[in-house]
Design a protein around this motif. Structure first.
Motif, PDB file in Angstrom:
ATOM      1  N   GLY A  55      -7.754 -63.335-111.058  1.00 14.79           N
ATOM      2  CA  GLY A  55      -6.687 -64.249-110.673  1.00 14.79           C
ATOM      3  C   GLY A  55      -5.778 -64.650-111.812  1.00 14.79           C
ATOM      4  O   GLY A  55      -5.020 -65.609-111.692  1.00 14.79           O
ATOM      5  N   HIS A  56      -5.851 -63.961-112.932  1.00 16.96           N
ATOM      6  CA  HIS A  56      -4.957 -64.238-114.059  1.00 16.96           C
ATOM      7  C   HIS A  56      -3.603 -63.589-113.789  1.00 16.96           C
ATOM      8  O   HIS A  56      -3.490 -62.695-112.959  1.00 16.96           O
ATOM      9  N   SER A  57      -2.587 -64.037-114.518  1.00 13.23           N
ATOM     10  CA  SER A  57      -1.274 -63.402-114.440  1.00 13.23           C
ATOM     11  C   SER A  57      -0.796 -63.091-115.851  1.00 13.23           C
ATOM     12  O   SER A  57      -1.189 -63.766-116.804  1.00 13.23           O
ATOM     13  N   VAL A  58       0.024 -62.072-115.961  1.00 14.45           N
ATOM     14  CA  VAL A  58       0.544 -61.646-117.255  1.00 14.45           C
ATOM     15  C   VAL A  58       2.060 -61.526-117.157  1.00 14.45           C
ATOM     16  O   VAL A  58       2.574 -60.914-116.219  1.00 14.45           O
ATOM     17  N   VAL A  59       2.740 -62.119-118.117  1.00 20.34           N
ATOM     18  CA  VAL A  59       4.180 -61.943-118.259  1.00 20.34           C
ATOM     19  C   VAL A  59       4.397 -61.189-119.560  1.00 20.34           C
ATOM     20  O   VAL A  59       3.911 -61.603-120.613  1.00 20.34           O
ATOM     21  N   MET A  60       5.097 -60.065-119.458  1.00 22.92           N
ATOM     22  CA  MET A  60       5.407 -59.258-120.633  1.00 22.92           C
ATOM     23  C   MET A  60       6.870 -59.442-120.986  1.00 22.92           C
ATOM     24  O   MET A  60       7.735 -59.307-120.113  1.00 22.92           O
ATOM     25  N   VAL A  61       7.131 -59.762-122.238  1.00 28.09           N
ATOM     26  CA  VAL A  61       8.489 -60.003-122.706  1.00 28.09           C
ATOM     27  C   VAL A  61       8.919 -58.810-123.559  1.00 28.09           C
ATOM     28  O   VAL A  61       8.285 -58.511-124.575  1.00 28.09           O
ATOM     29  N   GLU A  62       9.963 -58.136-123.122  1.00 31.33           N
ATOM     30  CA  GLU A  62      10.446 -56.955-123.838  1.00 31.33           C
ATOM     31  C   GLU A  62      11.960 -56.881-123.738  1.00 31.33           C
ATOM     32  O   GLU A  62      12.505 -56.807-122.639  1.00 31.33           O
ATOM     33  N   GLY A  63      12.636 -56.946-124.872  1.00 29.00           N
ATOM     34  CA  GLY A  63      14.093 -56.927-124.903  1.00 29.00           C
ATOM     35  C   GLY A  63      14.709 -55.547-124.712  1.00 29.00           C
ATOM     36  O   GLY A  63      15.858 -55.444-124.319  1.00 29.00           O
ATOM     37  N   ASN A  64      13.946 -54.487-124.962  1.00 27.99           N
ATOM     38  CA  ASN A  64      14.462 -53.126-124.799  1.00 27.99           C
ATOM     39  C   ASN A  64      14.429 -52.771-123.311  1.00 27.99           C
ATOM     40  O   ASN A  64      13.366 -52.758-122.685  1.00 27.99           O
ATOM     41  N   GLN A  65      15.588 -52.463-122.739  1.00 32.39           N
ATOM     42  CA  GLN A  65      15.686 -52.232-121.292  1.00 32.39           C
ATOM     43  C   GLN A  65      14.895 -51.005-120.833  1.00 32.39           C
ATOM     44  O   GLN A  65      14.305 -51.009-119.752  1.00 32.39           O
ATOM     45  N   LYS A  66      14.874 -49.940-121.634  1.00 28.92           N
ATOM     46  CA  LYS A  66      14.108 -48.743-121.252  1.00 28.92           C
ATOM     47  C   LYS A  66      12.615 -49.041-121.231  1.00 28.92           C
ATOM     48  O   LYS A  66      11.901 -48.631-120.318  1.00 28.92           O
ATOM     49  N   LYS A  67      12.142 -49.774-122.226  1.00 35.17           N
ATOM     50  CA  LYS A  67      10.719 -50.128-122.259  1.00 35.17           C
ATOM     51  C   LYS A  67      10.387 -51.110-121.137  1.00 35.17           C
ATOM     52  O   LYS A  67       9.319 -51.024-120.533  1.00 35.17           O
ATOM     53  N   SER A  68      11.303 -52.005-120.836  1.00 38.93           N
ATOM     54  CA  SER A  68      11.101 -52.931-119.710  1.00 38.93           C
ATOM     55  C   SER A  68      10.973 -52.172-118.402  1.00 38.93           C
ATOM     56  O   SER A  68      10.126 -52.491-117.562  1.00 38.93           O
ATOM     57  N   ALA A  69      11.817 -51.158-118.216  1.00 39.26           N
ATOM     58  CA  ALA A  69      11.750 -50.336-116.997  1.00 39.26           C
ATOM     59  C   ALA A  69      10.417 -49.605-116.924  1.00 39.26           C
ATOM     60  O   ALA A  69       9.794 -49.528-115.856  1.00 39.26           O
ATOM     61  N   TYR A  70       9.953 -49.073-118.045  1.00 40.23           N
ATOM     62  CA  TYR A  70       8.647 -48.414-118.085  1.00 40.23           C
ATOM     63  C   TYR A  70       7.535 -49.397-117.694  1.00 40.23           C
ATOM     64  O   TYR A  70       6.654 -49.077-116.882  1.00 40.23           O
ATOM     65  N   LEU A  71       7.565 -50.594-118.262  1.00 35.99           N
ATOM     66  CA  LEU A  71       6.540 -51.600-117.954  1.00 35.99           C
ATOM     67  C   LEU A  71       6.566 -51.971-116.473  1.00 35.99           C
ATOM     68  O   LEU A  71       5.512 -52.077-115.838  1.00 35.99           O
ATOM     69  N   ARG A  72       7.751 -52.146-115.912  1.00 39.36           N
ATOM     70  CA  ARG A  72       7.857 -52.471-114.478  1.00 39.36           C
ATOM     71  C   ARG A  72       7.267 -51.362-113.620  1.00 39.36           C
ATOM     72  O   ARG A  72       6.576 -51.619-112.632  1.00 39.36           O
ATOM     73  N   GLN A  73       7.542 -50.125-113.989  1.00 38.92           N
ATOM     74  CA  GLN A  73       6.992 -48.993-113.233  1.00 38.92           C
ATOM     75  C   GLN A  73       5.466 -48.955-113.340  1.00 38.92           C
ATOM     76  O   GLN A  73       4.781 -48.733-112.338  1.00 38.92           O
ATOM     77  N   ALA A  74       4.932 -49.182-114.525  1.00 42.66           N
ATOM     78  CA  ALA A  74       3.475 -49.192-114.699  1.00 42.66           C
ATOM     79  C   ALA A  74       2.848 -50.308-113.871  1.00 42.66           C
ATOM     80  O   ALA A  74       1.804 -50.110-113.226  1.00 42.66           O
ATOM     81  N   ILE A  75       3.458 -51.472-113.858  1.00 42.81           N
ATOM     82  CA  ILE A  75       2.957 -52.604-113.066  1.00 42.81           C
ATOM     83  C   ILE A  75       2.950 -52.235-111.580  1.00 42.81           C
ATOM     84  O   ILE A  75       1.975 -52.500-110.874  1.00 42.81           O
ATOM     85  N   ARG A  76       4.026 -51.621-111.124  1.00 39.94           N
ATOM     86  CA  ARG A  76       4.137 -51.222-109.718  1.00 39.94           C
ATOM     87  C   ARG A  76       3.081 -50.182-109.344  1.00 39.94           C
ATOM     88  O   ARG A  76       2.361 -50.334-108.359  1.00 39.94           O
ATOM     89  N   VAL A  77       2.967 -49.134-110.142  1.00 42.34           N
ATOM     90  CA  VAL A  77       2.047 -48.034-109.850  1.00 42.34           C
ATOM     91  C   VAL A  77       0.587 -48.506-109.889  1.00 42.34           C
ATOM     92  O   VAL A  77      -0.230 -48.103-109.053  1.00 42.34           O
TER      93      VAL A  77
END
Length: 180
Positions: A55-77
């Motif tokens: 039940g924990h939550s994680v917020v990842m902070v990343e200013g690089n848009q390409k890396k942010s997109a990668y992280l979002r995809q990993a979270i989704r998958v």
């Protein structure tokens, strides 16, 4: 996209995954994780995988848009209890530091004093930080103490003989005008 140094790819399990997972042992009452400069997702993605059942939550902070997109995809998958804030750390909203049972993480991100400056000492709240640091971390701690006061526990790294996990609480800016 440079997510990890090519020289470390043969050591992915110990150098990146286990190194990230060792923070879980020190979680105590943590419920919410805030990973600064998430980059390739270490430790943020690893913590989100471990957090799935608790039940924990994680917020990842990343200013690089390409890396942010990668992280979002990993979270989704991976169906992870996480989200990405595609912004610079110093642009985070003040309310984020008011999250209860918050643990701030950062790995290969910035010197300790700079992290405190960018986050205003984690908003002066009750946040706790678990920060990976390598050889020479004592100099970072000494330099941070020039402008900040904080409580510190040093946990030896379970993956790097020269590394530590700094367990930081009670961060407060030193008021130079009052001398305290």
């Amino acid at each position: 996209m440079n997510l990890a140094s090519p020289q470390t790819l043969g050591q992915t399990w110990s150098r990146h995954i286990l190194d990230s997972a060792q923070l879980w042992v020190h979680r105590r009452d943590a419920q919410h994780w805030l990973d600064l400069g998430s980059g390739s997702g270490f430790p943020g993605l690893v913590l989100a995988i471990l957090a799935r059942e608790d039940g924990h939550s994680v917020v990842m902070v990343e200013g690089n848009q390409k890396k942010s997109a990668y992280l979002r995809q990993a979270i989704r998958v991976l169906h992870l209890p996480a989200e990405v804030q595609a912004t610079r750390v110093e642009s985070l909203p003040c309310k984020i530091w008011e999250t209860s049972a918050l643990v701030v993480t950062a790995r290969a991100f910035a010197p300790l004093g700079r992290i405190f400056d960018w986050t205003d000492g984690f908003g002066g709240g009750a946040a706790r930080a678990l920060l990976h640091k390598g050889r020479g971390y004592q100099n970072e701690v000494a330099e941070a103490r020039d402008g900040w006061t904080f409580d510190l526990l040093e946990h030896p790294s379970s993956t790097d003989a020269d590394g530590v996990v700094l367990d930081v609480t009670g961060v407060r800016r030193i008021d130079t005008q009052l001398g305290n």
